[in-house]
Design an enzyme around this catalytic site. Structure first.
Site, PDB file in Angstrom:
ATOM      1  N   SER A  92      -3.400   0.023   0.524  1.00  0.00           N
ATOM      2  CA  SER A  92      -1.816  -0.044   0.700  1.00  0.00           C
ATOM      3  C   SER A  92      -1.325  -0.204  -0.879  1.00  0.00           C
ATOM      4  O   SER A  92      -2.119  -0.583  -1.989  1.00  0.00           O
ATOM      5  CB  SER A  92      -1.484  -1.409   1.188  1.00  0.00           C
ATOM      6  OG  SER A  92      -1.473  -2.579   0.547  1.00  0.00           O
ATOM      7  N   ASP A  93      -0.211  -0.117  -1.302  1.00  0.00           N
ATOM      8  CA  ASP A  93       0.372  -0.490  -2.411  1.00  0.00           C
ATOM      9  C   ASP A  93       0.617  -1.953  -2.323  1.00  0.00           C
ATOM     10  O   ASP A  93       0.699  -2.479  -1.035  1.00  0.00           O
ATOM     11  CB  ASP A  93       1.919   0.384  -2.801  1.00  0.00           C
ATOM     12  CG  ASP A  93       1.923   0.275  -4.558  1.00  0.00           C
ATOM     13  OD1 ASP A  93       1.600  -0.352  -4.914  1.00  0.00           O
ATOM     14  OD2 ASP A  93       2.696   1.435  -4.649  1.00  0.00           O
ATOM     15  N   CYS A  94       0.902  -2.512  -3.384  1.00  0.00           N
ATOM     16  CA  CYS A  94       1.093  -3.975  -3.322  1.00  0.00           C
ATOM     17  C   CYS A  94       2.219  -4.570  -2.903  1.00  0.00           C
ATOM     18  O   CYS A  94       3.498  -4.312  -3.067  1.00  0.00           O
ATOM     19  CB  CYS A  94       0.969  -4.644  -4.789  1.00  0.00           C
ATOM     20  SG  CYS A  94      -0.564  -4.184  -5.599  1.00  0.00           S
ATOM     21  N   ASP A  95       1.940  -5.149  -1.442  1.00  0.00           N
ATOM     22  CA  ASP A  95       3.007  -5.600  -0.624  1.00  0.00           C
ATOM     23  C   ASP A  95       3.799  -4.707   0.276  1.00  0.00           C
ATOM     24  O   ASP A  95       4.742  -4.892   0.962  1.00  0.00           O
ATOM     25  CB  ASP A  95       4.169  -6.619  -1.440  1.00  0.00           C
ATOM     26  CG  ASP A  95       3.591  -7.334  -2.025  1.00  0.00           C
ATOM     27  OD1 ASP A  95       2.530  -8.028  -1.744  1.00  0.00           O
ATOM     28  OD2 ASP A  95       4.205  -7.747  -3.304  1.00  0.00           O
ATOM     29  N   SER A  96       3.150  -3.374   0.245  1.00  0.00           N
ATOM     30  CA  SER A  96       3.648  -2.315   1.077  1.00  0.00           C
ATOM     31  C   SER A  96       3.193  -2.614   2.530  1.00  0.00           C
ATOM     32  O   SER A  96       4.221  -2.070   3.362  1.00  0.00           O
ATOM     33  CB  SER A  96       3.181  -1.062   0.657  1.00  0.00           C
ATOM     34  OG  SER A  96       1.901  -0.950   0.923  1.00  0.00           O
TER      35      SER A  96
END
Lengths: 763, 763
Positions: free
Chosen positions: B287-291
């Site tokens: 994932s992208d960060c916190d996505s």
């Protein structure tokens, strides 16, 4: 000796802003025999005498905000640029003592105007302004500031995205006018002989875009109809110039209908000086910083730099914040683009202001010259800073959790969130050095018998997933979550909603079965996700509450003070930013453009209404006398109107009975709006015309408010901008939501209260 | 002993990101008898054996980017998040030695991809990537980084406002595909047994809005037609996954047509894994960060946090950058929202990648494990960093002033402007610690026989009016003015024009009769005010040129190196930001919405064209063989096409004769575009299909370039996204502006090269 000292200051000033401010030596200096030093002469004669002594080169060097003075004449250097939006503030002309705790190392830091406006208490504003001007004089007496203050910012807060909305009292012009009149009285003082300080109403006019989607303030051309220009954008400036006699006006970065305001003689001469009679000695116009440069680029209003400076000077911009006049007026003079008469007029205005500030007069005749650091941040001023924050805080939601009963409960409170231990963030922009900054966390810790768990920012979800916040919330009896939006000059907001991450953490923390208080700070955000969320017990909006912000908040939360502030702006839904471009200056809804309307006057889909605010008790408001007449003839009203400015003529003072039906003593802000079908369509939903804050109404008691209506309260602006009294149906609405309505009619023929000067054809 | 050490690391990791990276002890540790340590077993069997040894609680703790490892198994902590966009970069998993000048205190800092892309030299990109992966391995061998690198960013640079456009090679997908294939070969290496590092193509897909006018990336829903999704947005990812076999893909913050990409099985399974056969051992999606949090809020795609994590895991997001999986998967598991098979599959993918990186194998079989700090920033790497900057710099305007003849002239050069002595600004974002940063000013000072006057930022017009800049310009023989726009993550640009202030100072400084060279740095700005301004002698665009940026610039300016870079993006006029909302993802012009079209393929009002670039000489380009056939039958072409992916089948290799008509030896980038009337309307203006950079073509000499066309070069995408070869008229255009045109036709029936998987109906 004096001359020696002046020389040194002059030399310093040529390479940097002057650190201190010395006045001319009118006793023994080179000017002592110039009429400018003759206190018996008229202000104009004195200023003219000074200007007559100057060469053209010298005159030009004196047109910039960092004035080098004139060494040969003993005219000292002077920095014209001081700020004091909500207390003496860091700015080129203000020098705080850097030694922490030392004399002049701080000044009282009041809340931002947006929270002070929410108090709807103009006497309080005058008291605040009086403290500010007293402290400004003390700083000046210590050579730590000049006496020209570029405050207040009174552009109405038209769009929730505006990066500087926090600097203003809100979106309503009647409110701003009432507020700013009191403010200027407090800043400029009531000494018949001397201005206490020069206040500056800014930014004239149509300025409220910083940088939105490619539209920078430096080159933005605000397209505004004569009707909305006159009825909305001009209103606060009319009060400043015409009624409050502010000594200075700042023109703005933007253009208005194609002409950069600082180069627009229609604005600076026809409206400001001619129509509003803003011609007293020492009244001057300053540019905004580098706005003369902007006349050339990016406005491209002139073909050359020389034309930009000459046109601005001729239009009536007397002072340049910056060096553009100084750099380019010499060539403009050589090209014959302006003459001595023009620059002399500007300098006479500027030095008349200095004369009216007493700068050429002996100190011993001037009470203001005796103020010292002992007058700065006095106990009374500290109390005032606390009180104004308390009076402004708005209770938006409460399920009965508030006031928190903390006494003898051995209660554990979790104080969580990015603003929980806020320091300078509580001040907002244009701030000075505060004597202290009492965060919500610090204030909570000082509550007797309360155990406080602090978690600060909820954490970075990437690296830790909020463990400290969750731990604190789980361990506490009550959760206070302090968060909000900040804004900044040169930048408009893109978002007026809580971020997904914040919604996630807030609803997570609210889900542990503990009372959850959202302490909403800073600018407005759409509270929809929390307003009807069963786990969110209460929402308080506290803006930027200044040096005692945390104490004010805790006093409200614990019930030591009952909340009575009212929303100074509309809280818009998040999608509003998609509904209308910020650059669309129109207030009225427009089906073609899709503009849904602006401000409570024209927009009916708000999340929280302008003027809304809950109490710890319940108030009922009703008209005190229901036998009032219900019809008036316009021509009779006009015959009875003898004021020079007819909008100021009295119409009725309407009594409102306010009864505290609950069990908690509380203030109550009585708001009166006019609505109805009269004048040009479309009709506004309603319009604020009067307000009065009642103080400490006891439980069960009734207090009386007086809504003083004028002919201006009833009049509307036609499409040419003229102010007209129209026959038709009127309603006076009390409170938000409306508790009482009084219907009446005006009959007869329409009558013009004010003819609006029309702009010449634009290029 | 080893176990003891692992324990310590495990404990550290539980409270913070791991500082170093130790591999499991497969000789004597608890896992030594687990099949994961058996180098003879298959990668899948090894990974499955490891996962089989884990409890569900342990499995969940291993799904986050900061992995704590499993102490009882001797599985060490591991940080999955490393960055290396243009050199090993500061990031959670990379630890530079803070002792200045010490071993591992720096790594080679190449230019930003936007400038490297301008070189149009893929071999050079592979060389750069090889240096980066070598340095990454050296850092890893010193326990200063992991081996999973979240680079490159290959979303095509669709809109000039994008805050992260500088991270990409440009706006054209053929260009990006060629570039990124070479890059990934360099990063992942060519060892048949081991991945050098794991590269990560991001952000999949439709991600190129940071925060524009209320549209934040975290909640933005990109609406893209199947046609433009397939033909543009997907293209770089197809190359990564299908052709370059990148080991990792990062899903993005945005939603695509209503579904957050990290929770979209259509994207992560149907397109990525099934259609592109991206199923090798160890291929994983992060994932992208916190996505993952964003799937819940602000996307509101699921009703609960537990659904957000379960849906994402099931859709195929194997790793969570953040703690959201770790925090919410336990409850999701209890609720039965996913089962062990799903999480096991994710972990098998992740640990297969570690196995392919050699992390469970003996060091002595792995050449990469022998790399040391002696392999970091070698003299060759330094030369490469200089060369790639030189090859990328684009000469936009030149009246003959360049190259500057500085030798034996005793010339005085004024180097003025905010970027004149730039340091870390030259690196752009996602940078590491550079060994040195050679600013334009420093490089100019080292020129023999040149006297340099430096003025830095031109000054604050408010306080001083640019006296230093004016003084330097007046005293110099030549003025070099270095300035430009910067951009940032989480923020899109509002403006793509030079500010009024900058235009003012630049034209002022250009007005003293001296040659004036605009050194345009950073992102593109509309150069219209200078392109035809007679006082502006030359314009060079140098982007973010990295550690030797100033030397590269001065080598170009003085003619030591001849410029041959080409514009990697369209330079748009300033008003473009008013013409189309950034959120309109459509590339094609649309009369209804007012979208004027995007990229050189669809927009015909550019200020400077994609592919444009001047030289110090003049080149002519013509087809080497004008007897080529002019018609082909589609069915015959298809019969001769035997590649698994038919777009890769050869069509023609077209020879182009490039003759240096001038007197300066120079590189030349040969660009080939296809245009013509074939396939669905509207037709693009043209589309890049091939390029070759020729090196050091001597004055008067002719060199041969080969434009290798494939069937994919000719095919177009229909409205379902299928790739189709259409009968019709074709033109091959050489150079910008076009110097040679070859017209031909395809006949017969249209033939489908690729059937695009259709998305299921969206909610």
């Amino acid at each position: 000796m004096a001359l020696q000292l002046l020389t040194t200051v002059g030399l310093l000033a040529s390479s940097a802003a002057a650190a201190g401010h010395l006045f001319p030596d009118c006793q023994t200096g080179p000017l002592s025999n110039n009429v400018v030093c003759n206190t018996k002469a008229s202000v104009t004669d004195r200023a003219k005498a000074l200007v007559a002594a100057l060469t053209i080169e010298e005159k030009i060097t004196l047109t910039g905000s960092t004035s080098p003075g004139v060494h040969r004449l003993g005219l000292p250097s002077y920095e014209w640029w001081q700020e004091a939006l909500h207390g003496v503030a860091s700015s080129p002309g203000v020098t705080f003592n850097k030694q922490s705790g030392g004399n002049y190392s701080f000044a009282t830091s009041f809340p931002q105007p947006i929270l002070m406006g929410a108090a709807f208490n103009d006497d309080l504003i005058k008291a605040v302004a009086t403290v500010i001007s007293t402290e400004a004089r003390a700083f000046n007496n210590a050579n730590r500031s000049g006496l020209d203050y570029w405050t207040p910012n009174i552009n109405p807060y038209r769009d929730p995205r505006w990066g500087r909305g926090q600097e203003t009292p809100g979106e309503d012009t009647f409110h701003i006018k009432s507020y700013v009149k009191s403010l200027i009285e407090g800043l400029q003082g009531s000494d018949p002989n001397y201005l206490k300080v020069v206040a500056t109403c800014k930014h004239f006019v149509g300025y409220d875009v910083e940088n939105w989607s490619g539209n920078e303030r430096y080159g933005f051309d605000a397209i505004i109809s004569p009707q909305e220009l006159s009825e909305y954008y001009m209103q606060p400036f009319q009060t400043c110039a015409r009624d409050a006699k502010v000594a200075s006006i700042m023109c703005s970065y933007n253009a208005l209908n194609g002409v950069p305001t600082c180069a627009d003689s229609y604005l600076l001469q026809d409206v400001l000086r001619d129509h509003w009679n803003w011609t007293d000695d020492g009244f001057y116009v300053t540019s905004d910083c580098d706005s003369i440069q902007n006349v050339f680029l990016p406005h491209n209003y002139t073909d050359t730099r020389e034309e930009a400076v000459a046109f601005s000077l001729i239009a009536g911009t007397d002072l340049d914040c910056g060096a553009y006049y100084g750099t380019h007026l010499p060539a403009a003079y050589e090209q014959g683009l302006f003459n001595d008469t023009t620059i002399d007029q500007a300098l006479v205005r500027l030095y008349s202001a200095q004369i009216r500030l007493g700068m050429f007069d002996p100190a011993n005749n001037q009470a203001y010259r005796a103020l010292t650091f002992g007058d700065v941040n006095t106990p009374d001023s500290q109390t005032l800073a606390l009180r104004v924050a308390e009076e402004g805080i708005v209770l938006i939601k409460n399920d009965g959790t508030l006031p928190l009963q903390t006494k003898d409960r051995n209660m554990t409170i979790a104080v969580i969130g990015p603003w929980a231990n806020a320091t300078t963030t509580m001040q907002g922009n244009y701030a000075g050095v505060a004597p202290y900054l009492r965060s919500p966390y610090l204030a909570a810790k000082d509550l007797p018998g309360v155990n406080v768990l602090y978690a600060g920012s909820p954490g970075d979800p990437t690296t830790d997933g909020y463990p400290a916040a969750i731990k604190a919330a789980k361990a506490a009896d009550v959760v206070i979550y302090a968060d909000g939006a900040n804004s900044a000059e040169e930048e408009d907001r893109n978002l007026i909603r809580w971020s997904g991450e914040r919604q996630d953490i807030m609803t997570l923390l609210a889900g542990y079965g503990k009372p959850f208080i959202l302490l909403q700070m800073g600018d407005q955000l759409d509270d929809t996700p929390f307003l009807h969320h069963e786990n969110v017990s209460a929402i308080l909006w506290a803006g930027f509450p200044g040096q005692s912000g945390g104490d004010a908040i805790m006093n409200i939360i614990t019930g030591k003070t009952a909340p009575a502030g009212r929303m100074p702006v509309t809280q818009y839904p998040a999608h509003y930013v998609d509904d209308v471009p910020m650059t669309d200056m129109s207030l009225r809804p427009n089906a073609t453009s899709g503009n849904p309307g602006r401000t409570y006057m024209w927009y009916n889909q708000s999340v929280v209404d302008f003027g809304f605010g809950l109490h710890y008790t319940h108030f009922t408001a009703s008209f005190a006398n229901d036998s009032d007449a219900s019809s008036w003839d316009i021509q009779s009203l006009m015959q009875g109107c003898t004021e020079a400015y007819k909008d100021l003529c009295s119409f009725q003072s309407v009594g409102v009975s306010v009864r505290n039906e609950g069990s908690v003593k509380s203030d109550f802000v009585t708001l009166g709006f006019v609505a109805g079908e009269h004048g040009p369509t479309p009709y506004p939903i309603k319009q604020l015309v009067a307000y009065e804050r009642l103080f400490a109404v006891e439980a069960g008691a009734t207090a009386m408010a007086h809504l003083n209506l004028t002919l201006g309260s009833l009049a509307r602006h036609d499409d040419m901008g003229n102010l007209v009294l129209y026959p038709g149906d009127y309603s006076l609405l009390v409170d938000v939501p409306t508790q009482a309505t009084w219907n009446f009619t005006l009959t007869g023929k329409e009558a013009t209260l004010e003819e609006w000067p029309q702009a010449p054809p634009r290029q």
